[in-house]
Design an enzyme around this catalytic site. Structure first.
Site, PDB file in Angstrom:
ATOM      1  N   ASP A   1     -22.217  78.043  23.571  1.00  0.00           N
ATOM      2  CA  ASP A   1     -20.859  77.860  23.696  1.00  0.00           C
ATOM      3  C   ASP A   1     -20.155  79.097  23.353  1.00  0.00           C
ATOM      4  OD1 ASP A   1     -18.155  76.502  24.161  1.00  0.00           O
ATOM      5  OD2 ASP A   1     -18.090  75.249  22.486  1.00  0.00           O
TER       6      ASP A   1
ATOM      7  N   ASP B   1     -13.426  78.850  27.808  1.00  0.00           N
ATOM      8  CA  ASP B   1     -12.152  78.250  28.497  1.00  0.00           C
ATOM      9  C   ASP B   1     -11.158  78.100  27.391  1.00  0.00           C
ATOM     10  OD1 ASP B   1     -14.172  76.752  27.201  1.00  0.00           O
ATOM     11  OD2 ASP B   1     -12.884  74.871  27.617  1.00  0.00           O
TER      12      ASP B   1
ATOM     13  N   CYS C   1     -31.638  51.521   7.965  1.00  0.00           N
ATOM     14  CA  CYS C   1     -32.399  52.479   8.651  1.00  0.00           C
ATOM     15  C   CYS C   1     -33.792  52.585   8.118  1.00  0.00           C
ATOM     16  CB  CYS C   1     -31.630  53.901   8.947  1.00  0.00           C
ATOM     17  SG  CYS C   1     -32.503  55.199   9.583  1.00  0.00           S
TER      18      CYS C   1
ATOM     19  N   CYS D   1     -35.913  55.739   9.060  1.00  0.00           N
ATOM     20  CA  CYS D   1     -35.979  56.894   9.259  1.00  0.00           C
ATOM     21  C   CYS D   1     -36.830  57.575   7.861  1.00  0.00           C
ATOM     22  CB  CYS D   1     -34.852  58.000   9.674  1.00  0.00           C
ATOM     23  SG  CYS D   1     -33.989  58.171   8.178  1.00  0.00           S
TER      24      CYS D   1
ATOM     25  N   CYS E   1     -34.342  57.537   4.777  1.00  0.00           N
ATOM     26  CA  CYS E   1     -33.989  56.099   4.392  1.00  0.00           C
ATOM     27  C   CYS E   1     -35.078  55.244   3.819  1.00  0.00           C
ATOM     28  CB  CYS E   1     -33.300  55.448   5.510  1.00  0.00           C
ATOM     29  SG  CYS E   1     -31.897  56.117   5.918  1.00  0.00           S
TER      30      CYS E   1
END
Length: 490
Positions: free
Chosen positions: A86, A121, A276, A278, A281
């Site tokens: 960016d 921008d 969860c 994962c 977790c």
């Protein structure tokens, strides 16, 4: 060739595609985690362990903090990652200005050579003053043209992004999108300024913005959504044609002890159990995380949040692959009232969704119908068009109830005999009436309907059936097996 985009699968206006970059091809829909090299709470190696081999970083902050770094892949010691940069626009949104010019930033990006890069921008943000919105649109377009020579000279090495601004002002947003689309040296288009809308759960407005931008750009160009970092919104944006997202949500939420799930965002202190499986977790409980030192807790929460985002991206891809994205949106819409608002707004654009939804698929899957919203599916829209152009052959119409026949409906012996007396139709909820000759084809014979239908579905289906038969001008209509349904709906 750098910037080439190949579509593999489509469903609604969504697609699974492949974008070619200098460091390899990557599959969309894709998510780019924001990486700040000055605050590396989650390392790029940990990103890879989660499954991300791509990220976005800020060229303005790198230039400001590190100066000349050589090539960005060498700076991060990576050769197998796709890196997007960016330009500092987010800092402009936050602080009003930065100590850099557009041409300087673009030149710096060419020097460090990321795979994908954005010009500097001027973001619209949540601005509502029309003149200020116009200024952000016109200045962004001017800046994109200002660096045309630099972009053109490097487009065989870098996929350049043209931001689309305009925010809530859909007229200016449409203008920005049309003008951006004309510049072929920008291979990727991106919608800016959604962050405030997402923070305020204003998903309906965001749906309008995405739709407005998408209908004013070429279908063949990949489309990015800046700041799209909440998993539950991802499938709705993808359904409209968004191909990639970026966000720092995973780490920003972690710093605030917020736990991202695929359905909603929780406060860590409000959780008794982790919904969860994962690695984070599985290993820890909410209580154990709360008792950890802040630095470690933030890292672990951020890693979990990345898992949640990746799982949602993959679930959305699977829905596209199976041709079940509409059904998936129906499921997700019940997660939060703001999402249901987004879904209802999406249904206003069904003609656009149907336009790009594949008519045929390699492997036919069952079509699951649920409620009145299911009547907005592309398959039903196509049926409505077909039934309105099909012509009658006799003066009598015979309407059979779907409950009375076995699939495939046209093989029933009664159907063959009744066909000698009049035009035979199958009354099928959601569709209305279906000529029995085609009732064994997709999607009719593959449609799965609940045993107990909502009364409003029956009422709407009967009204549609009666309207169709009336338009065709039948002298006599005989209901067989479904006469009670039609009488009760009078």
């Amino acid at each position: 060739m750098i910037g080439d985009f190949e579509v593999k699968y489509e469903d609604l206006a969504a697609r699974i595609g492949v974008l070619e970059t200098r460091h390899g091809k990557f599959e969309t829909p894709a998510f780019f985690p924001v990486v700040n090299p000055s605050k590396p709470e989650v390392s790029v190696s940990e990103l890879a362990e989660v499954g991300f081999h791509n990220f976005i970083t800020n060229s303005y902050l790198i230039k400001k903090n590190y100066g000349r770094i050589g090539k960005i892949h060498d700076f991060f010691k990576l050769n197998d990652f796709i890196i997007m940069t960016d330009s500092g626009a987010y800092q402009i949104l936050q602080y009003g200005s930065i100590e850099a010019e557009n041409r300087d930033i673009v030149s710096y990006e060419i020097e460090i050579s990321p795979d994908i890069a954005v010009i500097l921008d001027i973001p619209t943000g949540d601005e509502t003053d029309e003149e200020k919105v116009r200024q952000s649109v016109m200045e962004t377009l001017r800046r994109a043209e200002e660096v045309r020579d630099l972009v053109g000279a490097s487009m065989n090495e870098i996929v350049w992004v043209h931001p689309i601004q305009g925010g809530r002002n859909l007229e200016l947003l449409a203008y920005s999108a049309k003008e951006a689309d004309k510049r072929d040296y920008y291979k990727l288009l991106a919608l800016g300024s959604p962050t405030v809308l997402m923070q305020n759960y204003d998903y309906g407005t965001l749906i309008d913005m995405i739709f407005t931008a998408k209908i004013n750009v070429s279908r063949g160009k990949p489309f990015h959504l800046f700041g799209g970092g909440v998993p539950h919104l991802i499938p709705f944006a993808v359904a409209l044609g968004v191909d990639s997202f970026d966000s720092a949500s995973y780490i920003l939420y972690a710093r605030d002890d917020r736990y991202i799930s695929r359905g909603r965002v929780y406060r860590l202190q409000d959780l008794q159990y982790f919904p969860c499986s994962c690695p984070v977790c599985r290993k820890y409980s909410p209580k154990e995380l709360l008792e950890m030192p802040k630095e470690l807790r933030v890292k672990l929460l951020a890693i979990h949040n990345l898992h949640a985002i990746r799982e949602e991206i993959n679930a959305t891809k699977q829905a596209i692959y199976e041709g079940r994205l509409f059904e998936y949106l129906q499921e997700k819409a019940r997660v939060h009232p703001a999402l249901y608002t987004a879904f209802k707004k999406l249904l206003r654009y069904v003609e656009y969704l149907e336009k790009y939804d594949p008519r045929t698929r390699g492997e036919v899957k069952a079509v699951f119908m649920y409620d009145l919203d299911s009547m907005k599916r592309p398959e039903v829209l196509r049926h409505d068009r077909y039934i309105n152009i099909s012509s009658k052959t006799r003066e009598t119409a015979i309407v059979l109830c779907w409950k009375e026949l076995e699939r495939p409906y046209f093989n029933d012996e009664r159907v063959r005999k009744l066909s000698e007396q009049g035009d035979v139709y199958l009354f099928l909820p959601f569709y209305g009436v279906v000529p029995v000759e085609v009732a064994g084809s997709f999607p009719y014979s593959q449609t799965e309907i609940p045993e107990e239908l909502d009364e409003e579905v029956i009422t709407a289906s009967v009204a549609k059936a009666k309207e169709t038969l009336t338009k065709k001008g039948y002298i006599k209509i005989i209901y067989m097996g479904c006469d009670e349904i039609f009488k009760n709906s009078d």
